[in-house]
Design a protein around this motif. Structure first.
Motif, short mmCIF file in Angstrom:
data_model
loop_
_atom_site.label_atom_id
_atom_site.label_comp_id
_atom_site.label_asym_id
_atom_site.label_seq_id
_atom_site.Cartn_x
_atom_site.Cartn_y
_atom_site.Cartn_z
N ILE A 278 42.82 47.57 51.36
CA ILE A 278 41.65 46.70 51.22
C ILE A 278 41.57 46.15 49.80
O ILE A 278 41.47 44.94 49.58
CB ILE A 278 40.37 47.48 51.58
CG1 ILE A 278 40.38 47.84 53.07
CG2 ILE A 278 39.13 46.65 51.23
CD1 ILE A 278 39.24 48.74 53.48
N PHE A 279 41.63 47.05 48.82
CA PHE A 279 41.56 46.59 47.42
C PHE A 279 42.80 45.77 47.06
O PHE A 279 42.69 44.76 46.35
CB PHE A 279 41.43 47.79 46.49
CG PHE A 279 40.06 48.39 46.47
CD1 PHE A 279 39.09 47.91 45.61
CD2 PHE A 279 39.73 49.44 47.31
CE1 PHE A 279 37.81 48.45 45.58
CE2 PHE A 279 38.46 50.00 47.30
CZ PHE A 279 37.50 49.50 46.44
N GLY A 280 43.97 46.20 47.52
CA GLY A 280 45.19 45.46 47.21
C GLY A 280 45.17 44.06 47.78
O GLY A 280 45.54 43.09 47.10
N ALA A 281 44.71 43.92 49.02
CA ALA A 281 44.67 42.60 49.65
C ALA A 281 43.68 41.69 48.93
O ALA A 281 43.96 40.50 48.72
CB ALA A 281 44.29 42.74 51.12
N ILE A 282 42.53 42.23 48.54
CA ILE A 282 41.55 41.41 47.80
C ILE A 282 42.16 40.92 46.49
O ILE A 282 42.00 39.75 46.11
CB ILE A 282 40.27 42.22 47.54
CG1 ILE A 282 39.55 42.53 48.85
CG2 ILE A 282 39.33 41.46 46.60
CD1 ILE A 282 38.35 43.45 48.69
N GLY A 283 42.88 41.81 45.80
CA GLY A 283 43.51 41.42 44.54
C GLY A 283 44.57 40.35 44.72
O GLY A 283 44.65 39.39 43.94
N VAL A 284 45.40 40.49 45.76
CA VAL A 284 46.45 39.50 46.01
C VAL A 284 45.83 38.15 46.36
O VAL A 284 46.27 37.10 45.86
CB VAL A 284 47.38 39.98 47.14
CG1 VAL A 284 48.33 38.85 47.57
CG2 VAL A 284 48.18 41.19 46.69
N PHE A 285 44.80 38.16 47.20
CA PHE A 285 44.16 36.90 47.57
C PHE A 285 43.46 36.27 46.36
O PHE A 285 43.40 35.05 46.24
CB PHE A 285 43.17 37.12 48.71
CG PHE A 285 43.81 37.12 50.07
CD1 PHE A 285 44.24 35.93 50.64
CD2 PHE A 285 44.00 38.30 50.76
CE1 PHE A 285 44.84 35.92 51.89
CE2 PHE A 285 44.60 38.30 52.01
CZ PHE A 285 45.03 37.11 52.58
N ALA A 286 42.93 37.11 45.47
CA ALA A 286 42.33 36.56 44.25
C ALA A 286 43.39 35.86 43.40
O ALA A 286 43.14 34.78 42.84
CB ALA A 286 41.67 37.69 43.45
N TYR A 287 44.58 36.45 43.34
CA TYR A 287 45.66 35.82 42.57
C TYR A 287 46.12 34.52 43.23
O TYR A 287 46.34 33.51 42.55
CB TYR A 287 46.83 36.78 42.44
CG TYR A 287 48.03 36.18 41.72
CD1 TYR A 287 47.98 35.94 40.35
CD2 TYR A 287 49.18 35.85 42.42
CE1 TYR A 287 49.07 35.38 39.69
CE2 TYR A 287 50.27 35.30 41.77
CZ TYR A 287 50.21 35.06 40.41
OH TYR A 287 51.28 34.51 39.76
N LEU A 288 46.24 34.54 44.55
CA LEU A 288 46.63 33.31 45.26
C LEU A 288 45.57 32.23 45.08
O LEU A 288 45.89 31.04 44.94
CB LEU A 288 46.84 33.61 46.74
CG LEU A 288 48.03 34.52 47.09
CD1 LEU A 288 48.08 34.78 48.58
CD2 LEU A 288 49.34 33.90 46.61
N GLY A 289 44.30 32.64 45.08
CA GLY A 289 43.24 31.67 44.84
C GLY A 289 43.33 31.08 43.45
O GLY A 289 43.10 29.87 43.25
N HIS A 290 43.70 31.91 42.47
CA HIS A 290 43.90 31.40 41.10
C HIS A 290 45.03 30.38 41.07
O HIS A 290 44.91 29.33 40.43
CB HIS A 290 44.21 32.57 40.17
CG HIS A 290 44.87 32.15 38.88
ND1 HIS A 290 44.20 31.48 37.88
CD2 HIS A 290 46.16 32.29 38.46
CE1 HIS A 290 45.04 31.22 36.89
NE2 HIS A 290 46.23 31.70 37.21
N LEU A 291 46.13 30.69 41.76
CA LEU A 291 47.25 29.74 41.80
C LEU A 291 46.83 28.41 42.42
O LEU A 291 47.18 27.33 41.93
CB LEU A 291 48.42 30.34 42.58
CG LEU A 291 49.13 31.54 41.96
CD1 LEU A 291 50.26 32.00 42.87
CD2 LEU A 291 49.68 31.20 40.57
N ALA A 292 46.07 28.50 43.51
CA ALA A 292 45.66 27.28 44.21
C ALA A 292 44.68 26.45 43.38
O ALA A 292 44.74 25.21 43.39
CB ALA A 292 45.03 27.64 45.56
#
Length: 346
Positions: A278-292
């Motif tokens: 759960i925490f890992g997925a939130i962090g990865v999606f936060a990074y992908l959101g930063h890239l986008a």
């Protein structure tokens, strides 16, 4: 792997066991697991009632209690805790009502910060000055709360020594999480501290809590009670928030942040803990959101590339599901025995 009564009936219909054996096995397993938490009305009532009592003596504590003075608060909290202990002891040891008895012990442990607050208010002893009313304990970060948290942890550990009830780790983990914040002014020797200092302490405190949770996890069997869950949860809260909100960083540091979160997802599989994913997925999606939003905001193909990556991951999941046993046997054959022994057991 979990199974229910229908699975045993299926085994009987396939001739693997007789119908009588299926019924006898189910009765024996039901008797063995009677003390484990189950999602039924009785257990929901037990836990819901316990949470109401704990909330009443913590978050919902009114200012009227301050009129009793420190000595009165200490005495009342101690009497409450003693009553919960006596009734819980009778339920746990004499009536064999493990869940309600264990919850009463948990409530008694949860009275510890109130009792210590009353004692400190009575004696006027504070580590970093008067922190205010007890209600502020759940709202403000202050070093003077430290002894309340330390006392709760000690009380919880003492209770666990005599009563092996997994939910007793909840007030311990909760106090550790609060301690990760309240210890900051003590470590830096000042009441005023900046946000970065707090996040740094929180992150390292979370790592320490996760290590403790892991050590508990490998020394206990989850079938006997999950004593590590709450430590994992609050340890991850402290670590992940400390890691995620450390402020400005360059792209390489953000990429490392993404890798750390991917590592949490891998750990969720190795440790068999869903909370990590759960925490890992939130962090990865936060990074992908930063890239986008920042790096590839003008790149037309970035969403397409992410879509392809997502589809590939889904396809890998399908392949894994179709060949899971062969893959697991392969990894079991290449993972050293010494490494397998340090992984948690069901």
């Amino acid at each position: 792997m979990k199974f229910d009564k229908e699975d045993l009936h299926w085994a009987a219909s396939q001739g693997l066991i007789s119908a009588e054996q299926a019924d006898a096995l189910w009765e024996a397993l039901s008797e063995r697991n009677s003390d484990r938490p189950q999602f039924n009305f009785a257990n929901v009532a037990f836990y819901f009632g316990a949470l109401i009592v704990i909330s009443a003596m913590s978050w919902f504590m009114t200012l009227a209690w301050e009129s009793f003075g420190g000595g009165g608060i200490f005495l009342l909290a101690s009497v409450y805790a003693l009553c919960f202990i006596l009734v819980g002891r009778d339920m746990w040891f004499r009536q064999n009502l493990k869940i309600p008895g264990g919850l009463l012990f948990t409530i008694a442990v949860s009275m510890t910060p109130l009792a210590i607050y009353g004692l400190q208010r009575w004696t006027g002893f504070w580590t970093q000055g008067d922190p205010g009313t007890y209600r502020d304990y759940y709202s403000w970060i202050k070093g003077s709360w430290f002894l309340m948290e330390l006392g709760t942890i000690i009380a919880g550990l003492i209770a666990l020594k005599f009563v092996r009830f997994p939910f007793l780790t909840a007030p311990i983990a909760f106090s550790l999480y609060f301690m990760s914040m309240d210890i900051t002014p003590i470590l830096f020797g000042e009441a005023d501290f900046n946000w970065q200092q707090r996040l740094l302490v929180s992150m390292w405190f979370g790592i320490a809590c996760l290590i403790v949770a892991y050590l508990v996890d490998i020394r206990t069997r989850r079938r006997d009670g999950d004593f590590a869950f709450w430590l994992y949860l609050f340890g991850l809260l402290a670590f992940w928030f400390g890691l995620s909100f450390t402020g400005d960083s360059n792209e390489f540091q953000k990429f490392i942040y993404c890798l750390i979160n991917l590592g949490l997802i891998v750990l969720s599989v190795l440790l068999k803990r869903k909370v990590f994913i759960i925490f890992g997925a939130i962090g990865v999606f936060a990074y992908l959101g930063h890239l986008a939003q920042s790096v590839f905001q003008d790149a037309v193909l970035f969403p397409v590339a992410l879509t392809v990556v997502g589809i590939c991951i889904i396809y890998l999941g399908i392949l894994y599901e179709q060949n899971s046993r062969a893959i697991e046997r392969f990894f079991e054959s290449i993972i050293p025995e010494s490494l397998r022994q340090i992984l948690p057991r069901d």
